[in-house]
Design an enzyme around this catalytic site. Structure first.
Site, PDB file in Angstrom:
ATOM      1  N   ARG A   1     -39.775  10.151  58.830  1.00 34.15           N
ATOM      2  CA  ARG A   1     -39.396  11.521  59.172  1.00 34.15           C
ATOM      3  C   ARG A   1     -38.982  11.569  60.642  1.00 34.15           C
ATOM      4  NH1 ARG A   1     -38.588  12.210  54.618  1.00 34.15           N
ATOM      5  NH2 ARG A   1     -39.431  13.778  53.213  1.00 34.15           N
TER       6      ARG A   1
ATOM      7  N   GLU B   1     -32.450  17.506  61.209  1.00 34.72           N
ATOM      8  CA  GLU B   1     -31.534  16.993  60.178  1.00 34.72           C
ATOM      9  C   GLU B   1     -30.873  18.086  59.343  1.00 34.72           C
ATOM     10  OE1 GLU B   1     -33.598  14.304  57.631  1.00 34.72           O
ATOM     11  OE2 GLU B   1     -33.187  12.590  58.899  1.00 34.72           O
TER      12      GLU B   1
ATOM     13  N   HIS C   1     -30.278   9.472  56.533  1.00 32.86           N
ATOM     14  CA  HIS C   1     -31.341   9.597  55.519  1.00 32.86           C
ATOM     15  C   HIS C   1     -30.882   9.042  54.164  1.00 32.86           C
ATOM     16  CE1 HIS C   1     -35.260  12.060  55.095  1.00 32.86           C
ATOM     17  NE2 HIS C   1     -35.276  11.047  54.260  1.00 32.86           N
TER      18      HIS C   1
HETATM   19  C1  COI Z   1     -38.119  11.897  50.324  1.00 30.98           C
HETATM   20  O1  COI Z   1     -38.084  11.659  49.103  1.00 30.98           O
HETATM   21  O2  COI Z   1     -39.095  12.453  50.850  1.00 30.98           O
HETATM   22  C2  COI Z   1     -36.993  11.480  51.157  1.00 30.98           C
HETATM   23  O3  COI Z   1     -37.184  11.290  52.332  1.00 30.98           O
HETATM   24  C3  COI Z   1     -35.635  11.425  50.538  1.00 30.98           C
HETATM   25  C4  COI Z   1     -35.048  12.789  50.432  1.00 30.98           C
HETATM   26  C5  COI Z   1     -34.645  13.333  51.761  1.00 30.98           C
HETATM   27  C6  COI Z   1     -33.882  12.868  49.504  1.00 30.98           C
END
Ligand code: COI
Length: 325
Positions: A229, A258, A291
């Site tokens: 994160r 983001e 990401h």
């Molecule tokens: C999650 O699954 O928590 C991720 O970080 C991927 C998502 C942002 C699609």
């Protein structure tokens, strides 16, 4: 049961949604748009909604509740974008969706290797027919000390994958200690001061784990990897650490702020701005991807299927492995 899907990606998710809904007898409707107060009514008649990373606050949850929504399922592992207190107050179940840790773990190792072998600089030099060796001296994982912060499924898998590269040591930090053959648990400052590469595999904690104080104990010339994160790292402090040589490189799949990046094509948006992106992009020793670590065909299938399955389990009042609140 009827489930309404927001932010549907027709180019990759839709086929999995359709197939699983058919298999499980689910009625499905969707929009490609992110959820907003303007389109909240689209979910009317459904008992659950499936969302992805968009901020979901009390007002939004309240509006869904008024249309009879009892479950919000996020097609992500992380759920820091959802106001869980509000959901609890309103009696809405919130669920996440899991996928194999392999995709993020392999991506993490890829970023480590790319930072060590300076591939961003190699591509840049190649683009202008500069085929010289100047600036390209790399390093190997063998003999390095790697620090892993967060030893959940992804952190553990990173440790396993790294073992074949024969690092000198894998140091770990987590609140829960479950030592195996590969790792040694240490205090966070010990990890930071001894590791040649530091990688993060924990959820958001609502404030940076790496700020000026933590950068002051980092081993000189270390490489920082973040596929977890963005808000775990204070970006101005990281930029300073890159400038003064505390860090030799950073491989970042996530950064702070983001919201306007993931997952929008901003190439035609003249007004696009981000507080840190330009600074990060201009550095040859910073690799940034937006990401993508989770993003494989297998993970998309798992995210869609687990989201639908989880909504069904909630509806039927059955034990639900994805239930958060
Ligand atoms: C999650 O699954 O928590 C991720 O970080 C991927 C998502 C942002 C699609």
């Amino acid at each position: 049961m009827k489930i309404f899907v927001y932010s549907m990606r027709e180019f990759d998710e839709l086929k999995y949604f359709k197939a699983y809904a058919k298999e499980r007898g689910i009625e499905l409707d969707y929009t490609v748009d992110i959820p907003t107060l303007q389109n909240v009514h689209l979910a009317k008649g459904a008992s659950a909604v499936s969302i992805i990373t968009n901020p979901t606050d009390r007002t939004m949850l309240k509006a869904w509740k008024s249309y009879g929504i009892g479950t919000v399922s996020t097609r992500t592992v992380g759920y820091d974008h959802i106001d869980l207190c509000a959901a609890k107050d309103l009696g809405i179940s919130v669920c996440n969706a899991t996928y194999s840790p392999e995709c993020v773990a392999e991506y993490t190792v890829m970023l480590m290797l790319n930072c060590l072998r300076k591939t961003k600089l190699a591509f840049k030099k190649n683009a202008v027919n500069d085929f010289g060796l100047y600036g390209m001296t790399g390093g190997v994982l063998e003999g390095k000390t790697v620090g892993i912060i967060g030893m959940g499924k992804i952190g553990k898998r990173v440790a396993e994958l790294l073992s074949v590269f024969h690092p000198s040591e894998i140091l770990c930090y987590d609140s829960v200690i479950m030592e195996t053959n590969f790792e040694k648990y240490v205090a966070i400052d010990t990890l930071l001061s001894q590791s040649d590469i530091v990688t993060f595999h924990l959820p958001s904690i609502g404030k940076p784990l790496m700020s000026t104080r933590e950068f002051s104990v980092v081993k000189r010339g270390a490489i920082l990897i973040n596929t977890a994160r963005g808000d775990l790292i204070d970006t101005p402090a990281m930029l300073k650490a890159l400038d003064d040589g505390t860090l030799s490189a950073a491989g970042l799949d996530v950064i702070e702020e983001e919201k306007q990046i993931c997952y929008f094509d901003q190439s035609d948006n003249e007004n696009f701005s981000h507080p840190y992106l330009a600074e990060l992009k201009k550095r040859d020793n910073v690799i940034y991807t937006s990401h993508y670590a989770f993003y494989t065909d297998q993970s998309v299938k798992e995210m869609t299927e687990h989201s639908l399955e989880s909504c069904m389990l909630e509806q039927d009042g059955k034990p639900n492995p994805w239930k958060i609140v």
